[in-house]
Enzyme design. Sequence first.
Site, PDB file in Angstrom:
ATOM      1  N   GLU A 153      30.825  37.997  39.979  1.00 42.97           N
ATOM      2  CA  GLU A 153      30.408  36.763  39.616  1.00 42.97           C
ATOM      3  C   GLU A 153      29.154  36.415  39.944  1.00 42.97           C
ATOM      4  OE1 GLU A 153      32.764  34.120  41.921  1.00 42.97           O
ATOM      5  OE2 GLU A 153      34.597  34.231  40.424  1.00 42.97           O
ATOM      6  N   GLU A 240      39.633  37.066  36.966  1.00 41.51           N
ATOM      7  CA  GLU A 240      40.133  36.459  38.104  1.00 41.51           C
ATOM      8  C   GLU A 240      40.555  34.940  38.169  1.00 41.51           C
ATOM      9  OE1 GLU A 240      37.291  37.134  41.574  1.00 41.51           O
ATOM     10  OE2 GLU A 240      37.636  35.205  41.774  1.00 41.51           O
TER      11      GLU A 240
END
Length: 320
Positions: A153, A240
């Site tokens: 991320e 995710e």
Amino acid sequence: MKRFIIYMYTLLAAMSAGTTAIMGAEPLAVRSGKIVGAESGEPRPLHGVSLAWHHFADRYYNADVVRTLHRSWGADVIRAAVSVELGDGYLANPRRAMRALETVVEACIEEDCYVVIDWHCHHIRTEEAVGFFTEAARRWGDKANVIYEIYNEPENDTWSEVKAYAERVAAAIREIDPDNIIIVGSPHWDQDVDIAADDPLTGYGNIAYSFHFYADTHRAENMERCDYALSKGLPLIVSECGALGRLGGGEVNYEWWGRWMQWAERNDIGWIAWSLSDKVETCSMLRHGAPAEGGWGIDDLKDWSLLVISSLKQKTNENR
Ligand code: MG
């Protein structure tokens, strides 16, 4: 009442979690904006569980856990979240990181399920990532089971920075492994898939893009961004996700979890639920002190894991 019914359903699903027949790992490809079986050309959305940051949860990085997630819960993909910067992560202790990763990758190959090798980092560290993925590709690039997630991320990087990084790491992987799927992140915790869709990587095959959602935070506006990306042909995977707030706390949002599940199914998009550990936080699936050997009983599981098991069971039943 609705919540109670869901709870009872998931409870029964978890308790009846016997061995489940799941399709084995086949070589994958990206075609026409979707992840597909390389030979069949049919969409192959994967559904599974992410292990937590290895630097505090690597006692769950073992073959017993992989077997439980695959055979009992119905996960056909398991994500190994290799901590990079935090604590005793890859930068401080690469041997510990590679040992944890190797255990999970080898167990997934043995189980014939997929494994996502996730560089769990929030900042660009190009040279370290090139070294890490070069080693991973050398060791496992010939296995159909392996998927590379090269940047968990990005937080503060622009898309042009993330794209330049992704091109460099993809080039290193493709020197060794011509075909396994590479997952690319996007700015702001993999939210800006619309920006990536306007300027995707070119020159490399089998590239997918991660979108992360936490259903109690990310709702209609995020779904619209994804729909825009899909309309531009960007291949997405939810590497995710959670039913809670974006910081991993709060309440399970059954309504928006259900909406995201329907959206994923409608678009042949796979999802991986965060995360398998016993950390004291809502998004960790196990109660504190749950055994590291898998085979958990109902007393070891939280509301969130029951919902994950129920959602996975639904997928495996559909695929029978
Ligand atoms: Mg390969």
